[in-house]
Design a protein around this motif. Structure first.
Motif, PDB file in Angstrom:
ATOM      1  N   TYR A 123     -20.661 -17.928  45.860  1.00  0.00           N
ATOM      2  CA  TYR A 123     -19.299 -18.343  45.508  1.00  0.00           C
ATOM      3  C   TYR A 123     -18.374 -18.151  46.698  1.00  0.00           C
ATOM      4  O   TYR A 123     -17.441 -18.910  46.911  1.00  0.00           O
ATOM      5  CB  TYR A 123     -18.829 -17.532  44.307  1.00  0.00           C
ATOM      6  CG  TYR A 123     -17.601 -18.068  43.619  1.00  0.00           C
ATOM      7  CD1 TYR A 123     -17.708 -19.048  42.643  1.00  0.00           C
ATOM      8  CD2 TYR A 123     -16.335 -17.569  43.932  1.00  0.00           C
ATOM      9  CE1 TYR A 123     -16.582 -19.540  42.000  1.00  0.00           C
ATOM     10  CE2 TYR A 123     -15.198 -18.048  43.298  1.00  0.00           C
ATOM     11  CZ  TYR A 123     -15.332 -19.035  42.338  1.00  0.00           C
ATOM     12  OH  TYR A 123     -14.219 -19.531  41.699  1.00  0.00           O
ATOM     13  N   GLU A 124     -18.603 -17.093  47.458  1.00  0.00           N
ATOM     14  CA  GLU A 124     -17.980 -16.880  48.762  1.00  0.00           C
ATOM     15  C   GLU A 124     -19.061 -16.396  49.711  1.00  0.00           C
ATOM     16  O   GLU A 124     -20.048 -15.795  49.281  1.00  0.00           O
ATOM     17  CB  GLU A 124     -16.874 -15.821  48.714  1.00  0.00           C
ATOM     18  CG  GLU A 124     -15.751 -16.092  47.747  1.00  0.00           C
ATOM     19  CD  GLU A 124     -15.820 -15.216  46.513  1.00  0.00           C
ATOM     20  OE1 GLU A 124     -14.807 -15.132  45.804  1.00  0.00           O
ATOM     21  OE2 GLU A 124     -16.881 -14.616  46.267  1.00  0.00           O
ATOM     22  N   LEU A 125     -18.885 -16.630  50.996  1.00  0.00           N
ATOM     23  CA  LEU A 125     -19.806 -16.083  51.991  1.00  0.00           C
ATOM     24  C   LEU A 125     -19.381 -14.666  52.350  1.00  0.00           C
ATOM     25  O   LEU A 125     -18.187 -14.350  52.391  1.00  0.00           O
ATOM     26  CB  LEU A 125     -19.822 -16.954  53.248  1.00  0.00           C
ATOM     27  CG  LEU A 125     -20.469 -18.335  53.121  1.00  0.00           C
ATOM     28  CD1 LEU A 125     -20.356 -19.090  54.439  1.00  0.00           C
ATOM     29  CD2 LEU A 125     -21.935 -18.219  52.709  1.00  0.00           C
ATOM     30  N   SER A 126     -20.356 -13.834  52.622  1.00  0.00           N
ATOM     31  CA  SER A 126     -20.068 -12.450  53.003  1.00  0.00           C
ATOM     32  C   SER A 126     -19.647 -12.379  54.462  1.00  0.00           C
ATOM     33  O   SER A 126     -20.030 -13.209  55.293  1.00  0.00           O
ATOM     34  CB  SER A 126     -21.318 -11.592  52.782  1.00  0.00           C
ATOM     35  OG  SER A 126     -21.153 -10.305  53.365  1.00  0.00           O
ATOM     36  N   ASP A 127     -18.865 -11.347  54.807  1.00  0.00           N
ATOM     37  CA  ASP A 127     -18.523 -11.094  56.208  1.00  0.00           C
ATOM     38  C   ASP A 127     -19.753 -10.669  57.008  1.00  0.00           C
ATOM     39  O   ASP A 127     -19.774 -10.797  58.225  1.00  0.00           O
ATOM     40  CB  ASP A 127     -17.471  -9.981  56.313  1.00  0.00           C
ATOM     41  CG  ASP A 127     -16.152 -10.380  55.683  1.00  0.00           C
ATOM     42  OD1 ASP A 127     -15.945 -11.586  55.462  1.00  0.00           O
ATOM     43  OD2 ASP A 127     -15.330  -9.482  55.410  1.00  0.00           O
TER      44      ASP A 127
END
Length: 415
Positions: free
Chosen positions: A318-322
């Protein structure tokens, strides 16, 4: 090569056959013979490569073949960072050792200790534990490790990330110096490499599927989408009934709950699994997802460690990780043991820097899907500075302020 060529005893071979195992994975083929010989082992391998079986199978054989078995005294300790992973490992020991007279038990925090304590008092041969609960039991005199013969440290780099390294060092001082050591880590930062050198004696080194690689069996794709359209995009994809079991990764606990709420409002069955959930709630959610009673499981990264679902076909970022390596861990929940899988990553303006870093790590460009109603080509153009120059996105910081911002805030506060 087949498992019967590894010198395994019939009860274990029968159990593996019942599980549908036919040929060992590369790490199993390389590790099992050395562990059977009693050698220390340093394994660089990530989840999904079959490493649990690589150490569980030879441990079961060595303990069952001992001349003086000393039944129901802890002779093997597997230390792992999360409850979910600990439970998964214990389930594997049960599966592979179902024809053997060995008792295994998993202990972890987040639940009342009475039931675990009672089982320990009845006697255990193999203990799988998270560091905090194990130290609690040791301090109370409930767990004694005087007869320990085999020590396994699993997911060592995750131990470091979660702040457990000091607990691990405490435990190492409490177990017999003469023992077999098995050490597994997906990455080898300096502190983990130093810890490995302190634990292991002339180890066999096994490296399989380094963390920078993604399985060729996973079809990866990127969806460029505005942040406020991500949930709508997810719901749009889920209109296709083929997505009957999907693991969705959220950056935050609050975000995971928010996704579940919106999916529920669209009549899509979903549950969240994260650190704020009780252990029973987490286990129920995982059980419902495995049995497909729940269609969507939304998980944070730490809670997702140890989620091992046979033939899971779809993962959504859903979001990319840092942390670029996290991408490999996430999508590695599908495409396991040679099966095919698919990963979708939703990328908004703030994800662009993380996308570049991820593609640099894995050494490939991830294909972009444009055939969906929420596609946008203007992520960078959406944000411009005061000079009308394109905005260069930076990775999210999980709400942490920079030192410059903190100093500015303190200045005005003093004024």
């Amino acid at each position: 090569m087949n498992f019967d060529e590894l010198g395994l005893i019939k009860p274990i071979l029968d159990a593996l056959k019942a599980q549908g195992y036919e040929q060992p994975t590369p790490i199993q083929e390389k590790a099992i013979p050395s562990i059977l010989q009693g050698r220390d082992l340093l394994g660089s391998a990530q989840t999904g490569t079959g490493k649990t079986a690589a150490f569980a199978i030879p441990i079961l054989q060595n303990l069952s073949s001992a001349k003086e078995p000393h039944r129901n005294q802890i002779k093997a300790l597997i230390l792992t960072p999360t409850r979910e992973l600990a439970i998964q490992i214990e389930e594997n020991f049960q599966d592979y050792g179902k024809h053997l007279k060995l008792r295994s038990l998993v202990v972890f925090g987040g639940v009342k200790q009475h039931a675990q304590e009672q089982q320990l008092k009845r006697g255990v041969d193999i203990l799988i534990a998270t560091p905090g609960r194990l130290l609690d039991f040791i301090s109370q005199g409930i767990v004694k490790l005087h007869h320990l013969e085999i020590f396994v440290l699993d997911e060592a780099d995750r131990m470091l990330d979660m702040g457990f390294v000091h607990d691990v060092k405490k435990i190492l001082k409490l177990i017999p110096a003469k023992r077999q050591n098995l050490f597994f880590s997906a990455t080898m930062p300096k502190e983990i490499a130093k810890l490995a050198s302190e634990i292991l004696i002339n180890p066999v080194r096994v490296e399989v599927a380094p963390v920078s690689s993604t399985a060729d069996t996973i079809q990866q794709s990127i969806y460029f989408v505005d942040n406020n359209n991500k949930t709508d995009l997810l719901i749009h994809l889920l209109e296709d009934p083929k997505f009957d079991q999907v693991l969705v990764f959220s950056r935050t606990k609050h975000g995971a709950d928010k996704i579940v709420k919106k999916l529920y409002q669209s009549n899509i069955s979903a549950e969240a699994i994260h650190g704020n959930k009780s252990q029973n709630a987490r286990q129920n959610a995982l059980s419902n997802f495995k049995s497909k009673r729940t269609r969507i499981l939304v998980a944070t990264d730490i809670a997702a460690r140890g989620i091992d679902i046979d033939e899971l076909k779809y993962v959504v970022n859903y979001e990319l990780s840092d942390v670029s390596e996290t991408y490999v861990h996430r999508i590695g929940r599908t495409g396991r043991a040679g099966s095919e899988g698919t990963s979708f990553s939703f990328v908004d303006a703030l994800d662009l820097a993380n996308l570049r870093n991820t593609e640099k790590l894995i050494g490939k460009k991830i294909p972009v899907v444009t055939d969906h109603p929420f596609h946008t080509d203007n992520l960078v153009e959406q944000k411009r500075d005061s000079n009308n120059k394109p905005f260069t996105p930076r990775p999210r910081t999980n709400g942490q302020r920079s030192e410059k911002t903190k100093n500015k805030s303190n200045f005005y506060r003093k004024k």
